[in-house]
Design a protein around this motif. Structure first.
Motif, PDB file in Angstrom:
ATOM      1  N   GLU A 279       0.804  -1.211   0.000  1.00  0.00           N
ATOM      2  CA  GLU A 279       0.000   0.000   0.000  1.00  0.00           C
ATOM      3  C   GLU A 279       0.841   1.267   0.000  1.00  0.00           C
ATOM      4  O   GLU A 279       0.319   2.361  -0.198  1.00  0.00           O
ATOM      5  CB  GLU A 279      -0.945   0.019   1.211  1.00  0.00           C
ATOM      6  CG  GLU A 279      -0.261  -0.015   2.552  1.00  0.00           C
ATOM      7  CD  GLU A 279      -0.088  -1.418   3.074  1.00  0.00           C
ATOM      8  OE1 GLU A 279       0.087  -1.568   4.290  1.00  0.00           O
ATOM      9  OE2 GLU A 279      -0.117  -2.376   2.271  1.00  0.00           O
ATOM     10  N   ARG A 280       2.165   1.135   0.189  1.00  0.00           N
ATOM     11  CA  ARG A 280       3.022   2.310   0.137  1.00  0.00           C
ATOM     12  C   ARG A 280       3.059   2.900  -1.272  1.00  0.00           C
ATOM     13  O   ARG A 280       3.457   4.036  -1.463  1.00  0.00           O
ATOM     14  CB  ARG A 280       4.438   1.945   0.595  1.00  0.00           C
ATOM     15  CG  ARG A 280       4.557   1.762   2.099  1.00  0.00           C
ATOM     16  CD  ARG A 280       5.933   1.288   2.493  1.00  0.00           C
ATOM     17  NE  ARG A 280       6.168  -0.072   2.049  1.00  0.00           N
ATOM     18  CZ  ARG A 280       7.332  -0.694   2.187  1.00  0.00           C
ATOM     19  NH1 ARG A 280       8.344  -0.076   2.724  1.00  0.00           N
ATOM     20  NH2 ARG A 280       7.476  -1.941   1.773  1.00  0.00           N
TER      21      ARG A 280
ATOM     22  N   MET B 104       3.244  14.677  10.962  1.00  0.00           N
ATOM     23  CA  MET B 104       3.913  13.716  11.841  1.00  0.00           C
ATOM     24  C   MET B 104       4.539  12.570  11.067  1.00  0.00           C
ATOM     25  O   MET B 104       5.425  11.878  11.573  1.00  0.00           O
ATOM     26  CB  MET B 104       2.922  13.155  12.873  1.00  0.00           C
ATOM     27  CG  MET B 104       2.794  14.001  14.118  1.00  0.00           C
ATOM     28  SD  MET B 104       1.529  13.380  15.262  1.00  0.00           S
ATOM     29  CE  MET B 104       1.878  11.632  15.285  1.00  0.00           C
ATOM     30  N   MET B 105       4.091  12.356   9.832  1.00  0.00           N
ATOM     31  CA  MET B 105       4.599  11.236   9.038  1.00  0.00           C
ATOM     32  C   MET B 105       6.050  11.422   8.619  1.00  0.00           C
ATOM     33  O   MET B 105       6.733  10.455   8.283  1.00  0.00           O
ATOM     34  CB  MET B 105       3.723  11.035   7.798  1.00  0.00           C
ATOM     35  CG  MET B 105       2.303  10.621   8.120  1.00  0.00           C
ATOM     36  SD  MET B 105       1.347  10.289   6.633  1.00  0.00           S
ATOM     37  CE  MET B 105      -0.282  10.023   7.355  1.00  0.00           C
TER      38      MET B 105
ATOM     39  N   PRO C 258       7.463  10.516   3.207  1.00  0.00           N
ATOM     40  CA  PRO C 258       7.089  11.603   2.281  1.00  0.00           C
ATOM     41  C   PRO C 258       5.958  11.231   1.328  1.00  0.00           C
ATOM     42  O   PRO C 258       5.061  12.028   1.069  1.00  0.00           O
ATOM     43  CB  PRO C 258       8.403  11.865   1.524  1.00  0.00           C
ATOM     44  CG  PRO C 258       9.470  11.471   2.487  1.00  0.00           C
ATOM     45  CD  PRO C 258       8.923  10.284   3.210  1.00  0.00           C
ATOM     46  N   ALA C 259       5.980  10.000   0.811  1.00  0.00           N
ATOM     47  CA  ALA C 259       4.928   9.585  -0.123  1.00  0.00           C
ATOM     48  C   ALA C 259       3.577   9.472   0.582  1.00  0.00           C
ATOM     49  O   ALA C 259       2.547   9.903   0.055  1.00  0.00           O
ATOM     50  CB  ALA C 259       5.297   8.243  -0.764  1.00  0.00           C
ATOM     51  N   LEU C 260       3.579   8.900   1.785  1.00  0.00           N
ATOM     52  CA  LEU C 260       2.318   8.754   2.522  1.00  0.00           C
ATOM     53  C   LEU C 260       1.802  10.113   2.986  1.00  0.00           C
ATOM     54  O   LEU C 260       0.599  10.356   2.998  1.00  0.00           O
ATOM     55  CB  LEU C 260       2.511   7.818   3.713  1.00  0.00           C
ATOM     56  CG  LEU C 260       2.766   6.351   3.358  1.00  0.00           C
ATOM     57  CD1 LEU C 260       3.015   5.524   4.606  1.00  0.00           C
ATOM     58  CD2 LEU C 260       1.576   5.769   2.587  1.00  0.00           C
ATOM     59  N   GLU C 261       2.718  11.002   3.365  1.00  0.00           N
ATOM     60  CA  GLU C 261       2.290  12.348   3.766  1.00  0.00           C
ATOM     61  C   GLU C 261       1.694  13.090   2.576  1.00  0.00           C
ATOM     62  O   GLU C 261       0.679  13.790   2.704  1.00  0.00           O
ATOM     63  CB  GLU C 261       3.462  13.141   4.336  1.00  0.00           C
ATOM     64  CG  GLU C 261       3.057  14.537   4.792  1.00  0.00           C
ATOM     65  CD  GLU C 261       4.222  15.349   5.322  1.00  0.00           C
ATOM     66  OE1 GLU C 261       4.259  16.562   5.041  1.00  0.00           O
ATOM     67  OE2 GLU C 261       5.083  14.779   6.017  1.00  0.00           O
TER      68      GLU C 261
ATOM     69  N   ALA D 178      -5.244   7.843   7.297  1.00  0.00           N
ATOM     70  CA  ALA D 178      -3.902   7.856   6.716  1.00  0.00           C
ATOM     71  C   ALA D 178      -2.853   7.477   7.759  1.00  0.00           C
ATOM     72  O   ALA D 178      -1.914   6.721   7.468  1.00  0.00           O
ATOM     73  CB  ALA D 178      -3.595   9.240   6.137  1.00  0.00           C
ATOM     74  N   TYR D 179      -3.010   7.982   8.981  1.00  0.00           N
ATOM     75  CA  TYR D 179      -2.069   7.636  10.050  1.00  0.00           C
ATOM     76  C   TYR D 179      -2.170   6.153  10.416  1.00  0.00           C
ATOM     77  O   TYR D 179      -1.163   5.496  10.692  1.00  0.00           O
ATOM     78  CB  TYR D 179      -2.327   8.498  11.287  1.00  0.00           C
ATOM     79  CG  TYR D 179      -1.645   9.837  11.246  1.00  0.00           C
ATOM     80  CD1 TYR D 179      -0.252   9.927  11.241  1.00  0.00           C
ATOM     81  CD2 TYR D 179      -2.376  11.020  11.199  1.00  0.00           C
ATOM     82  CE1 TYR D 179       0.378  11.159  11.194  1.00  0.00           C
ATOM     83  CE2 TYR D 179      -1.754  12.251  11.152  1.00  0.00           C
ATOM     84  CZ  TYR D 179      -0.368  12.326  11.152  1.00  0.00           C
ATOM     85  OH  TYR D 179       0.258  13.541  11.097  1.00  0.00           O
TER      86      TYR D 179
END
Length: 225
Positions: free
Chosen positions: A26-27, A74-75, A92-95, A128-129
């Motif tokens: 999922e990343r 926070m990510m 960075p990608a998830l944020e 998302a978190y």
């Protein structure tokens, strides 16, 4: 963000793009989702496969963008409860995905007022978190209590004889004899863990001598006492 996956009764092929490329996890959710887009008008911020034009800008409102970044930062923070995940997770990608999703909520033209949109944005951020934390734990990362800092609700109250745990086994000991735990490949999960000396019986934690009889893998509590 919406997820689409193939149904072929095969584990490990959930993140397969339209072209058949198998993504790691999922990343790479944005790449996976974009590969299945057919109409950009129904999926703001997406890009069509083989489309070299830049994706629609969801964060063209600087106020919305600043709010979204504050909710998701926070990510990638070098200090804080999630900093121990940085070596294991593509923060960075998830944020970036978190910010884009929140901007989409704040910018969409609908009947919701500012307060309702803010509450919806909080739900998006917490989802998302949760995804970030799940990935961190799956990859063996280390984290600290994060929900208060992220302003996300705590896990529902744990049942009697158990406690909340940030990093518990995905396959807790139960009254039943487990032949195979499908979640065993995950290293740690967040949830309610039975206290020492107790085992899981359905959704309760009981002492082992209270397990009574069992049927296959499902524990049955002895209620004859």
């Amino acid at each position: 963000m919406w997820f689409v996956w193939t149904i072929k009764k095969k584990k490990g092929n959930d993140f397969t793009t339209r072209t058949g490329e198998q993504l790691a996890s999922e990343r790479e959710a944005n790449k996976f989702g974009n590969s299945w887009v057919t109409d950009k008008s129904t999926c703001p911020g997406a890009s069509l496969p083989n489309d070299d034009s830049p994706p629609d800008e969801l964060c063209d409102n600087e106020e919305h963008k600043a709010r979204a970044q504050k909710m998701c930062n926070m990510m990638t923070a070098v200090e804080g409860p999630l900093s121990g995940c940085q070596p294991k997770v593509d923060g960075p990608a998830l944020e970036k995905g978190c910010v884009e999703d929140i901007c989409g909520v704040l910018s969409k033209d609908d009947h919701l007022g500012p307060k309702e949109k803010h509450e919806e944005a909080k739900i998006v951020a917490c989802n998302a978190y949760t995804n970030f934390v799940d990935t961190c734990l799956e990859e063996g990362g280390i984290l600290e209590a994060w929900r208060d800092a992220a302003k996300c609700p705590q896990i529902k109250k744990c049942p009697a004889n158990s406690k909340y745990s940030l990093q518990m086994s995905p396959c807790p000991k139960t009254c039943g004899k487990q032949k195979k735990c499908l979640a065993r490949k995950k290293k740690r999960v967040e949830g309610c863990e039975c206290n020492k000396g107790y085992v899981l019986s359905d959704d309760e934690c009981v002492k082992e001598d209270q397990c009574g009889c069992t049927l296959k893998v499902k524990g049955l509590r002895n209620t004859s006492r």
